[in-house]
Scaffold this motif. Structure first.
Motif, short mmCIF file in Angstrom:
data_model
loop_
_atom_site.label_atom_id
_atom_site.label_comp_id
_atom_site.label_asym_id
_atom_site.label_seq_id
_atom_site.Cartn_x
_atom_site.Cartn_y
_atom_site.Cartn_z
N GLY A 73 25.36 29.78 36.71
CA GLY A 73 25.64 30.37 37.99
C GLY A 73 25.13 31.69 37.63
N PRO A 74 25.02 32.48 38.97
CA PRO A 74 24.31 33.79 39.12
C PRO A 74 25.07 34.79 38.33
CG PRO A 74 25.38 33.19 41.41
CD PRO A 74 25.55 32.05 40.34
N GLN A 75 26.39 34.80 38.04
CA GLN A 75 26.79 35.67 37.50
C GLN A 75 26.63 35.68 36.03
OE1 GLN A 75 27.80 38.54 38.71
NE2 GLN A 75 26.97 37.68 40.66
N ALA A 76 26.64 34.41 35.14
CA ALA A 76 26.73 33.96 33.87
C ALA A 76 25.85 34.81 33.00
CB ALA A 76 26.53 32.74 33.51
N LEU A 77 24.68 35.24 33.39
CA LEU A 77 23.82 35.95 32.29
C LEU A 77 24.37 37.39 32.49
CD1 LEU A 77 20.21 34.71 32.40
CD2 LEU A 77 21.63 35.15 30.40
N PRO A 78 24.66 37.99 33.79
CA PRO A 78 25.01 39.54 33.71
C PRO A 78 26.37 39.54 32.76
CG PRO A 78 24.51 38.85 35.92
CD PRO A 78 24.14 37.51 35.14
#
Length: 239
Positions: A73-78
């Motif tokens: 999802g969009p928040q996983a890497l941050p």
């Protein structure tokens, strides 16, 4: 200039690079670079599992961490990078961990995944830490080339790597040949432009596809002002 929002698209791998504020092992009376890199490798695996990020390849040197990964999802890497930073900060107590916001680029599967892997796993040799990439202990190169019995248990090889040979030996031998041959200068420059500009890396069809999938614009806007549309011409006057 306002910084760009994070670029994300579902099921698309990302090339990520985070630079440390201070080179590992450079703090007086601090832990050695070797000890810190061992710790960071452990933390990377723990954070990848915690945030369900599929890490396909990685390379850790004294001043930066680089990886290729597919987040769920969009928040996983941050969150993964933040978790690494918190663990490192708690251990070292030496102020900020990273020199700047990490940089990332979306990578086209089937075309650019293997070049991106070769680029990141070649960094220790390019920076003269070792003669051959697979000799660097803190990267995925040894696992991909068969120099060690098995890759890190938390790594998930990308399908493009699996398609490169019918058996593990074939894949490792072919990948080792690719790694030792290196990338053409043009490919390296394309990868670096995409990463440092925080754009997508791929052909025109891939970039067009991202227009409807990505979280923001995936490539730079054309330079210069938009062309003015010609004024509509009126028809002939009626008698």
């Amino acid at each position: 200039m306002a910084r760009l929002p994070r670029l994300y698209a579902p099921q698309i791998p990302q090339l990520v690079q985070a630079r440390f504020a201070q080179a590992l092992g450079s703090v007086p009376q601090g832990e050695s670079a070797t000890t810190l890199m061992d710790r960071l490798c452990t933390w990377l695996g723990d954070s990848a599992r915690e945030h369900r990020v599929e890490v396909h390849g990685w390379s850790l040197v004294h001043d930066r961490l680089t990886l290729l990964a597919t987040p769920p999802g969009p928040q996983a890497l941050p969150k993964l990078v933040q978790a690494l930073g918190r663990r490192y900060a708690a251990q070292q107590r030496q102020g900020r961990v990273f020199a700047e916001r990490y940089r990332s680029a979306l990578v086209e599967p089937g075309r650019w995944v293997l070049p991106a892997l070769i680029w990141l796993e070649s960094l220790p040799a390019q920076l003269s830490y070792v003669d051959l990439p697979e000799n660097w202990p803190w990267s995925s190169a040894a696992g991909h080339t068969g120099a060690v019995a098995a890759a890190a248990a938390w790594m998930v090889d990308h399908p493009d790597y699996w398609k490169d040979g019918n058996t593990p030996f074939d894949r490792q031998a072919r990948y080792k040949e690719r790694l030792h041959s290196g990338l053409p200068a043009g490919q390296r420059q394309q990868i670096e432009r995409a990463l440092f500009g925080q754009w997508a890396l791929g052909d025109a069809a891939f970039l067009q596809q991202l227009e409807t999938q990505a979280s923001r614009r995936a490539r730079p806007a054309p330079r210069g002002r938009p062309r003015k549309r010609p004024a509509p011409q009126s028809g002939p006057e009626e008698a």
